[in-house]
Every structure is written in structure tokens, then in C-alpha cells.
Design a protein around this motif. Sequence first.
Motif, short mmCIF file in Angstrom:
data_model
loop_
_atom_site.label_atom_id
_atom_site.label_comp_id
_atom_site.label_asym_id
_atom_site.label_seq_id
_atom_site.Cartn_x
_atom_site.Cartn_y
_atom_site.Cartn_z
N SER A 191 8.80 0.37 3.66
CA SER A 191 7.99 -0.83 3.50
C SER A 191 6.78 -0.58 2.60
O SER A 191 6.26 -1.51 1.98
CB SER A 191 7.55 -1.36 4.86
OG SER A 191 6.58 -0.50 5.46
N LEU A 192 6.33 0.67 2.53
CA LEU A 192 5.18 0.98 1.68
C LEU A 192 5.52 0.85 0.21
O LEU A 192 4.60 0.76 -0.63
CB LEU A 192 4.68 2.39 1.98
CG LEU A 192 4.24 2.68 3.42
CD1 LEU A 192 3.68 4.09 3.52
CD2 LEU A 192 3.21 1.67 3.89
N ASN A 194 7.35 -1.60 -1.04
CA ASN A 194 7.70 -2.97 -1.35
C ASN A 194 6.98 -3.44 -2.62
O ASN A 194 5.80 -3.12 -2.83
CB ASN A 194 7.33 -3.88 -0.16
CG ASN A 194 7.92 -5.27 -0.30
OD1 ASN A 194 7.47 -6.09 -1.10
ND2 ASN A 194 8.95 -5.54 0.48
N LEU A 197 3.41 -5.06 -2.73
CA LEU A 197 2.21 -4.27 -2.48
C LEU A 197 1.69 -3.67 -3.77
O LEU A 197 2.45 -3.11 -4.56
CB LEU A 197 2.48 -3.15 -1.47
CG LEU A 197 2.30 -3.47 0.01
CD1 LEU A 197 3.31 -4.52 0.45
CD2 LEU A 197 2.44 -2.22 0.86
N THR A 201 -3.04 -0.33 -2.59
CA THR A 201 -2.86 -0.58 -1.16
C THR A 201 -1.74 0.28 -0.59
O THR A 201 -1.80 0.70 0.57
CB THR A 201 -2.57 -2.06 -0.90
OG1 THR A 201 -1.39 -2.46 -1.61
CG2 THR A 201 -3.73 -2.93 -1.35
N THR A 202 -0.71 0.56 -1.40
CA THR A 202 0.35 1.48 -0.97
C THR A 202 -0.23 2.86 -0.68
O THR A 202 0.06 3.47 0.36
CB THR A 202 1.44 1.58 -2.04
OG1 THR A 202 2.10 0.32 -2.17
CG2 THR A 202 2.47 2.63 -1.66
N SER A 281 2.29 -3.54 7.98
CA SER A 281 2.18 -4.84 7.31
C SER A 281 3.13 -4.97 6.14
O SER A 281 3.51 -6.08 5.75
CB SER A 281 0.74 -5.07 6.85
OG SER A 281 0.31 -4.00 6.02
N GLY A 282 3.56 -3.85 5.56
CA GLY A 282 4.51 -3.93 4.45
C GLY A 282 5.85 -4.49 4.85
O GLY A 282 6.64 -4.89 3.99
N ARG A 303 2.58 -9.64 3.65
CA ARG A 303 2.61 -8.34 3.00
C ARG A 303 1.52 -8.20 1.95
O ARG A 303 1.04 -7.09 1.67
CB ARG A 303 3.97 -8.09 2.34
CG ARG A 303 5.06 -7.64 3.28
CD ARG A 303 6.26 -7.11 2.51
NE ARG A 303 6.88 -8.12 1.70
CZ ARG A 303 7.89 -8.89 2.09
NH1 ARG A 303 8.38 -8.77 3.31
NH2 ARG A 303 8.41 -9.79 1.27
N PRO A 307 -2.51 -5.90 3.79
CA PRO A 307 -2.92 -4.62 3.17
C PRO A 307 -4.15 -4.77 2.26
O PRO A 307 -5.01 -3.89 2.23
CB PRO A 307 -1.68 -4.21 2.37
CG PRO A 307 -0.55 -4.90 3.03
CD PRO A 307 -1.10 -6.21 3.47
#
Length: 338
Positions: A191-192, A194, A197, A201-202, A281-282, A303, A307
Motif C-alpha cells: 500500500s505504501l 500506491n 501517494l 509521504t511514502t 492509510s495507503g 489515501r 498521509p
Amino acid sequence: MYEDRETESIWVTTPEDLPTSTNTRGEALAALKVVQDAPKDAPLRIICSSRRLITDLTVRLSRWEDKGWIGIADAQLLRTLVNHLRQRCAPTILSTPESPQEQQRAQRATDLAAEQLRTGHPNQVPMATNPSFNLSGAKMSSLTQSTAYRGIRLAKRPQNRRGTERRIKDVLKHLVDAGTPNTSEAAIWRSLRNKDLHKKTTDFLWKSLHGTHRIGDFWDNIPGYEDRGRCAICNVLETMEHILVNCKAKGRAEVWTLTKALWKRKKQPWKQPKMEDILASGMGLYPTRGGSKRREHLSRLWRIIIPEVAYLIWKLRCERVIAHAEDDDWQHASRAIT
């Protein structure tokens, strides 16, 4: 798996209600089992419930072998199956059901597999191979820098970080308690990446999961700097959870209030995110009413904003603590925060 004695065919199938990856793995395991049990000099026809395994063993095989199976899911299982297939000296045919009778038998095989899954005990399939039929390594002509780098990373066994494992377990437990079971650790890490993002923020979420920010107990082992590990406003240990969720310094509460107002404009219920919600949150798991189905456009909005909000609070904290470290009791103005 179902063996049809009349047609001397082997039916390979798994229940349709399983995830696709599980289906593919199940078909490959069943195919490996029948190839191991069948005489090497007897013709064999393997009928699969889908074309996924057939494509893997024909179209994709040469490409995967050229790159040394680097980054391929279930590589060990598929390589073992290919190894045993190459040991055979009789024809082996891979196909899908071709007639109504074969469709019925395929359905029977699916029912038997589902029944065994519910009531039986899984059997271990041996994964031993014959080294003479193995292709090792990757072709230099097919190797790219990114593939080589992935291969090096896979060859090096990563060390487990106890803090990271603890945070991941906390996130998974929180998701289960919130009504989102069956979430894997891999799904959280994916999800990080995605595309919704931003890279900054990742990086922030990745470091937060690993606990690599220089805050809190990081300063305990540096003589003379122990006081930096405590929040100057709240006089408690300054963890990332404290910064984003509990800190009384100006900025955190104001930003979350603005975020709530933004989210409420979508006429959706709001629940103050906990630290576990921020780290996950991702995945776009926004609060819903009565377990209703989530909608992708709202997941995408979640998403994006959560973040970004967490990262903004972190930046406000850094500006207050670092950039204005010499200014006693300095805090952001409400207008500047807005």
C-alpha cells in the motif's frame, strides 16, 4: 485433484471461492503431485480448470528462466514442477475442459477439492528435484540492472527488526478489530507504493513503520541529548504516535479539525484516525456506516489526505522543534496552520 480412469486424464482444480493466487498455487501443487505419482514413460494429460497454469508453463516459462526466476511468485513450486516435467520421457499434455462431459468432470473435481478443503487434512507434497534438470542463474543477455538488484536483495536474508514487527502486528490487530480481517503484512507494505501517494509521504510512512525517525528513545543512548526525546509541550516521551495523535502543541488538533471538515463534505462518517489507521492509510480503508461496501473514489481520497495530513503535522513539529529551537515557547499561528 480427480483421476479419471476411463480417459487416463488427471483433473487439476481448486475451489472457485479461493483467491486467484491460492487457486494458482493449488493447481501447481496438484499438478506436481500427479506428475510425481505417474510413471515417467506413460502418456499424461493434465486438465486444468483455468489457463493460468498452462500459460505459466508455456508462454511465460522461457522468460522467467531467462531472468533466473527473480521476482516470480511461487518460483520454488513452479521450478519444482518444471523439473519433474522435464524428467518425463512420455508426452505430457496441458489443456482445459473441451467438452460438456469434461466440464462436468471438472466441476466434480472442484467439488471434491472443496470438500477436502473443508473436512480433510492437507498432505505434504515433496519438493525434491533432480539437479540435472535444473536451469540455474539468469541469462546475461536478459539481465537488467533492476532485475540484478532484486536478485541480490532476495539472496541476502534480511534481518528482522523487532520494532517493525511489533508495529506491523499492531496494525494487523487493529484492522481485524475494525472489521477488516484477512489483511496480510505484504498488503500493508504494498500500500505504501500506491500511485496516489506522493513520494515524500511514502517515505514518511515507511520510516514510521520501521521507527527510524530521530525522536523519542532514539536520544536515550546519546549522552547529553536525552532531553530531546521528550516533548517540550507535553513533557512525555515523544513518539510518532504522540506527535500525530496526542500532542497538545498547536497544529495537530487544528489540522485534524480541518481534515474532518473536508471529509464531512463527502457526507461520510468521520472517526479520528489512530496511529494504526495512519500507517495503513495507503490501503484506503476509510470509516463506513454499518460495514457498507467501500467505494474506490472515496478510498482514493482517503489515501491522499490522511498521509498528507500526517506528514504536514510532522513538518509543523519539525519547524517548531528544530527551526525555532532557540525561541522559547514558539508555536505556529492558527492562520499559518490553516
